[in-house]
Design a protein around this motif. Structure first.
Motif, PDB file in Angstrom:
ATOM      1  N   ARG A   1     -46.615  16.354 -24.926  1.00 24.11           N
ATOM      2  CA  ARG A   1     -45.267  15.300 -23.007  1.00 24.11           C
ATOM      3  C   ARG A   1     -43.927  16.628 -23.780  1.00 24.11           C
ATOM      4  N   ALA A   2     -43.434  17.220 -24.980  1.00 28.03           N
ATOM      5  CA  ALA A   2     -42.185  17.439 -25.631  1.00 28.03           C
ATOM      6  C   ALA A   2     -43.225  19.148 -24.960  1.00 28.03           C
ATOM      7  N   GLN A   3     -44.060  19.901 -25.234  1.00 27.45           N
ATOM      8  CA  GLN A   3     -44.628  21.269 -24.864  1.00 27.45           C
ATOM      9  C   GLN A   3     -45.095  21.499 -23.374  1.00 27.45           C
ATOM     10  N   GLU A   4     -45.353  20.539 -22.658  1.00 27.27           N
ATOM     11  CA  GLU A   4     -45.816  20.754 -21.286  1.00 27.27           C
ATOM     12  C   GLU A   4     -44.250  20.651 -20.260  1.00 27.27           C
ATOM     13  N   SER A   5     -43.421  20.135 -21.037  1.00 25.31           N
ATOM     14  CA  SER A   5     -41.826  19.841 -20.520  1.00 25.31           C
ATOM     15  C   SER A   5     -40.445  20.846 -20.923  1.00 25.31           C
ATOM     16  N   GLY A   6     -41.053  21.566 -22.006  1.00 23.39           N
ATOM     17  CA  GLY A   6     -39.933  22.068 -22.529  1.00 23.39           C
ATOM     18  C   GLY A   6     -38.530  21.108 -23.200  1.00 23.39           C
ATOM     19  N   ARG A   7     -38.973  19.842 -23.248  1.00 20.95           N
ATOM     20  CA  ARG A   7     -37.642  19.200 -23.856  1.00 20.95           C
ATOM     21  C   ARG A   7     -38.134  18.318 -24.778  1.00 20.95           C
TER      22      ARG A   7
ATOM     23  N   THR B   1     -37.660   7.396 -23.186  1.00 16.61           N
ATOM     24  CA  THR B   1     -38.690   6.717 -22.831  1.00 16.61           C
ATOM     25  C   THR B   1     -38.797   4.930 -23.961  1.00 16.61           C
TER      26      THR B   1
ATOM     27  N   ASP C   1     -35.054  13.565 -27.457  1.00 21.60           N
ATOM     28  CA  ASP C   1     -34.887  13.904 -26.010  1.00 21.60           C
ATOM     29  C   ASP C   1     -36.244  13.223 -25.075  1.00 21.60           C
ATOM     30  N   ILE C   2     -37.108  12.718 -25.431  1.00 20.52           N
ATOM     31  CA  ILE C   2     -38.431  12.027 -24.610  1.00 20.52           C
ATOM     32  C   ILE C   2     -38.246  10.825 -25.500  1.00 20.52           C
TER      33      ILE C   2
ATOM     34  N   TYR D   1     -43.509   7.858 -24.927  1.00 20.88           N
ATOM     35  CA  TYR D   1     -44.091   9.491 -24.169  1.00 20.88           C
ATOM     36  C   TYR D   1     -44.009   8.876 -22.484  1.00 20.88           C
ATOM     37  N   ASP D   2     -44.202   7.453 -21.789  1.00 16.23           N
ATOM     38  CA  ASP D   2     -43.861   7.560 -20.630  1.00 16.23           C
ATOM     39  C   ASP D   2     -43.537   6.153 -20.852  1.00 16.23           C
TER      40      ASP D   2
END
Length: 461
Positions: free
Chosen positions: A78-84, A93, A88-89, A34-35
């Motif tokens: 992370r997906a919810q925060e970024s809208g991606r 990563t 993709d994430i 995720y990062d």
RNA sequence: GGCCGGAUGGCAGAGUGGUUAUGCAGAGGACUGCAAAUCCUCGUACGUCGGUUCAAUUCCGGCUCCGGCCUCCA
């Protein structure tokens, strides 16, 4: 000398005896994607890569499996925060991870299973656990029943009472026992989920490693590695899942854990926010220098990350590469074994990389002094083999000296060569003031000159 | 509160019941026009208090300090 490893299970340094000497199998917990990986994430990768390299030298066949966790609540967040999209994430990563670890000369594992591609195996494993009375379904969850296992807590050496006494989390109402952990949990429609006998849901964190190690390495294998922070609860729970499903005495036989990476005396972690990413460090230091820094402390000890430590590692590699550059024209020769033996002995002694590096220093000193061609050839070969074992010295010496691996700015190679030629002319006419002026300009640009019998060489400092 | 680790010379960092770690930094020397690189020489360190021992930095116990885990984490 035979390989010995410190086994967390026995809390002692034990002789390593693989189940099948013809085929050693090792599993190491990989990243949750995720990062960007930080340097603390890189430590186990480099440590177990070094072990992998050693095992490959000692045994005819090694299978090294390292998972990618691509289903996890942190990824969802992370997906919810970024809208991606989650996909993709995780894809991005994972690619970053591969690039960064390759830059540290970490070999790819033989198998790199992804959690999302093994949901069926996890569901099957959970079903077995329910069938054998080690797990139960409740409110869409499936929980592992800690009380069903007599020696739960053996790896981390804590009793169930201790765990309950220390628990700081609120106990979910559907748990029969506060220590029970999740094997499967329900997903809402907006979260990733898979159909299962217990409804649409997703796996708990621990079950993937049990399912995937079993699939790729067998229900019993040799080494299981990871960071010390995984001992409890992750590895404890893996043991519970796997041995309850497959029988006592199965699963990993040697548990190896690397110490923490500290910054300013505090543990580095994503949750504390005091971390450096490998990617950022690679912009200011060669990957090999980062790797050597990680290997400069024994893997079992905590390692305090400092700029000074990194600079020293760079300096050490400068010395090693300078020695190799001096014998560039000498083909590596036979009879390297006696010179390599101390390095090998250090690594076989529970992966004592600091002692191995000290032994490499000794090889370098003797190489610098060697005059006979056959001695140079043997020592050069020993040094290169030591480099292969430790994952160092993979560059051409000349590339290293000219700053390979670090983005450079300032003078081009042609400009440098031009100034060196001008300085040579000044020296030839004994105009040392001019020669020193030119050398000074280069030094200010980070270019260090070395006058030798065969002319003037240079390196980036 | 429970459970783990650790404390080595200016710094980093191995190891050992009695003999040199190693590297960096520092001092001196060789080499060099001067440097750099390289080589040689040097400092005689093991938190504290007890115990075991002929002998402990090295084993045992107390203490102090530091860090970690017990919750997501490599």
């Amino acid at each position: 000398m035979a390989l010995c490893v410190y086994n967390t299970l026995t809390r002692s340094k034990d002789p390593f005896a693989p189940l099948d000497p013809g085929h050693v199998r090792m599993y190491v917990c990989g990243p949750t994607v995720y990062d960007r990986a930080h340097i603390g994430n890189a430590r186990p990768v480099v440590v177990f890569d070094t072990l992998y390299r050693l095992l490959k030298r000692l045994y005819p066949r090694v299978t090294y499996a390292r998972n990618i966790t691509d289903v996890d609540d942190k990824i969802n967040a992370r997906a919810q925060e970024s809208g991606r999209s989650i996909r993709d994430i995780t894809e991005e990563t994972a690619a970053w991870y591969h690039d960064d670890m390759a830059a540290l000369n970490a070999l790819p594992p033989d198998v790199e299973p992804r959690a999302t591609e093994h949901i069926a195996e996890m569901i099957a494993l959970i079903a077995v656990l329910i069938e054998k009375g080690h797990a139960y379904a409740a409110e869409g969850h499936v929980l592992f029943s800690v009380s069903s296992m007599a020696d739960y807590g053996a790896l981390s050496r804590r009793s169930r009472d201790e765990m309950i006494a220390g628990a700081r989390v609120e106990v979910a109402p559907y748990k029969k026992d506060p220590g029970d952990f999740v094997l499967w949990k329900p997903s809402t429609p907006d979260l990733p989920g898979w159909d299962s006998p217990w409804g649409r849901g997703r796996p708990g964190w621990h079950i993937e490693c049990s399912a995937m190690s079993g699939k790729y390495l067998g229900i019993s294998f040799d080494i299981h590695g990871g960071g010390q922070d995984l001992v409890f609860p992750h590895h404890e729970n893996e043991i519970a899942q796997s041995t309850c499903a497959h029988g006592a005495g199965t699963f990993a036989r040697y548990w190896m854990h690397n110490g923490y990476l500290m910054v300013d005396g505090e543990k580095m972690s994503k949750s504390l926010g005091n971390f450096f990413t490998v990617h950022d460090l690679l912009a200011k230091a060669p990957g090999e220098a980062i790797r050597l820094t990680l290997l400069s402390t024994h893997y079992h000890q905590p390692l305090n990350w400092t700029d000074d430590g990194l600079a020293q590692a760079k300096q050490t590699l400068d010395r090693f590469y300078a020695a190799l550059a001096r014998v560039e024209d000498v083909p590596p020769g036979a009879a390297a074994e006696p010179h390599l033996a101390p390095v090998l002995a250090a690594l076989e002694d529970d992966l004592n990389t600091p002692a191995a590096i000290a032994a490499m220093h000794d090889i370098v000193t003797r190489l610098n002094k060697a005059e006979a061609a056959d001695e140079q050839a043997a020592l050069k070969s020993a040094l290169l083999q030591a480099g292969e074992l430790t994952g160092l010295l993979a560059s051409a010496p000349e590339d290293w000296r000219r700053g390979a691996g670090v983005p450079t700015s300032g003078l081009s190679d042609a400009e440098i060569d031009g100034m060196i030629a001008a300085r040579a002319a000044a020296r030839a006419s004994r105009n040392f003031a001019e020669a020193d002026r030119l050398r000074r300009i280069l030094a200010d640009a980070g270019i260090l000159l070395e006058d030798g019998a065969g002319g003037t060489g240079w390196r980036r400092g």
